[in-house]
Write a protein that holds these residues in place. Structure first.
Motif, short mmCIF file in Angstrom:
data_model
loop_
_atom_site.label_atom_id
_atom_site.label_comp_id
_atom_site.label_asym_id
_atom_site.label_seq_id
_atom_site.Cartn_x
_atom_site.Cartn_y
_atom_site.Cartn_z
N SER A 7 0.85 -1.18 0.00
CA SER A 7 0.00 0.00 0.00
C SER A 7 0.88 1.24 0.00
N GLY A 8 0.27 2.38 -0.30
CA GLY A 8 0.97 3.65 -0.17
C GLY A 8 1.33 4.33 -1.47
N GLY A 9 1.06 3.70 -2.60
CA GLY A 9 1.38 4.35 -3.87
C GLY A 9 0.44 5.51 -4.14
N GLY A 10 0.74 6.25 -5.20
CA GLY A 10 -0.11 7.37 -5.56
C GLY A 10 0.62 8.33 -6.49
N THR A 11 0.03 9.50 -6.63
CA THR A 11 0.60 10.54 -7.47
C THR A 11 1.08 11.70 -6.61
N VAL A 12 2.27 12.16 -6.88
CA VAL A 12 2.86 13.23 -6.08
C VAL A 12 3.64 14.16 -7.00
N GLN A 13 3.77 15.41 -6.61
CA GLN A 13 4.54 16.36 -7.39
C GLN A 13 6.04 16.15 -7.16
N PRO A 14 6.86 16.56 -8.11
CA PRO A 14 8.31 16.47 -7.89
C PRO A 14 8.71 17.17 -6.60
N GLY A 15 9.61 16.52 -5.86
CA GLY A 15 10.02 17.03 -4.57
C GLY A 15 9.18 16.53 -3.42
N GLY A 16 8.09 15.85 -3.72
CA GLY A 16 7.21 15.34 -2.69
C GLY A 16 7.68 14.04 -2.09
N SER A 17 6.86 13.50 -1.19
CA SER A 17 7.20 12.28 -0.47
C SER A 17 6.04 11.29 -0.49
N LEU A 18 6.40 10.03 -0.42
CA LEU A 18 5.43 8.95 -0.26
C LEU A 18 6.09 7.86 0.60
N THR A 19 5.25 7.12 1.29
CA THR A 19 5.73 5.96 2.04
C THR A 19 4.96 4.73 1.59
N LEU A 20 5.70 3.73 1.13
CA LEU A 20 5.12 2.45 0.75
C LEU A 20 5.26 1.48 1.92
N SER A 21 4.27 0.61 2.07
CA SER A 21 4.36 -0.43 3.08
C SER A 21 4.05 -1.79 2.46
N LEU A 80 9.07 1.72 2.71
CA LEU A 80 9.99 2.47 1.87
C LEU A 80 9.56 3.93 1.93
N GLN A 81 10.33 4.71 2.68
CA GLN A 81 10.08 6.15 2.76
C GLN A 81 10.80 6.80 1.59
N MET A 82 10.03 7.48 0.76
CA MET A 82 10.60 8.10 -0.45
C MET A 82 10.45 9.61 -0.36
N ASN A 83 11.56 10.29 -0.32
CA ASN A 83 11.58 11.75 -0.26
C ASN A 83 12.22 12.33 -1.52
N SER A 84 12.00 13.61 -1.73
CA SER A 84 12.59 14.32 -2.88
C SER A 84 12.34 13.55 -4.17
N LEU A 85 11.11 13.14 -4.35
CA LEU A 85 10.78 12.32 -5.51
C LEU A 85 10.97 13.08 -6.81
N LYS A 86 11.41 12.32 -7.83
CA LYS A 86 11.67 12.88 -9.15
C LYS A 86 10.79 12.17 -10.18
N PRO A 87 10.55 12.80 -11.32
CA PRO A 87 9.77 12.12 -12.36
C PRO A 87 10.36 10.76 -12.75
N ASP A 88 11.69 10.62 -12.68
CA ASP A 88 12.33 9.34 -13.00
C ASP A 88 11.99 8.24 -11.99
N ASP A 89 11.42 8.60 -10.86
CA ASP A 89 11.00 7.59 -9.88
C ASP A 89 9.66 6.98 -10.23
N THR A 90 8.99 7.50 -11.25
CA THR A 90 7.71 6.97 -11.67
C THR A 90 7.86 5.52 -12.12
N THR A 112 3.55 7.64 -9.20
CA THR A 112 3.66 8.59 -10.31
C THR A 112 4.12 9.93 -9.76
N VAL A 113 5.21 10.44 -10.33
CA VAL A 113 5.74 11.74 -9.92
C VAL A 113 5.58 12.68 -11.10
#
Length: 115
Positions: A7-21, A80-90, A112-113
């Motif tokens: 769980s935890g996926g989604g859409t975020v703007q560049p520079g944003g954060s998400l946490t997957l579990s 998986l704590q993901m910070n400073s997300l980039k479009p390449d992380d999509t 999706t970033v």
């Protein structure tokens, strides 16, 4: 058999954060490691991060300093704590587990970033 629930996926703007579990259930046995693997459209699967039962961690160079893998719940849940997300992380992010009971993969969660 081992089941993995992500769980935890989604859409975020560049520079944003998400946490997957990822939570494991079933005939888990003794876990050797849990890992996150991602696959972007048209690209090969990439090991993003892993954590062993001894809490030894690995990160791909592309995510070092931005992503953090951790585990809890007697080691049956990985984050998986993901910070400073980039479009390449999509990508679709898959949880993977290896134990003395075998291996298992989750169904994947989309990250999706995009601005």
């Amino acid at each position: 058999q081992v089941q993995l629930m992500e769980s935890g996926g989604g859409t975020v703007q560049p520079g944003g954060s998400l946490t997957l579990s990822c939570t494991a259930s079933g005939s888990i046995g003794s876990i050797y490691y849990m890992a996150w693997v991602r696959q972007a459209p048209g690209k090969q699967r990439e090991l993003v991060a892993s954590i062993t039962s001894a809490d030894i961690v690995y990160y791909a160079d592309s995510v070092k300093g931005r992503f953090t893998i951790s585990r809890e719940n007697a080691g049956n849940t990985a984050y998986l704590q993901m910070n400073s997300l980039k479009p390449d992380d999509t990508a679709v992010y898959y949880c993977h587990l290896r134990s003395n009971g075998g291996g298992a993969w989750g169904e994947g969660t989309q990250v999706t970033v995009s601005s």
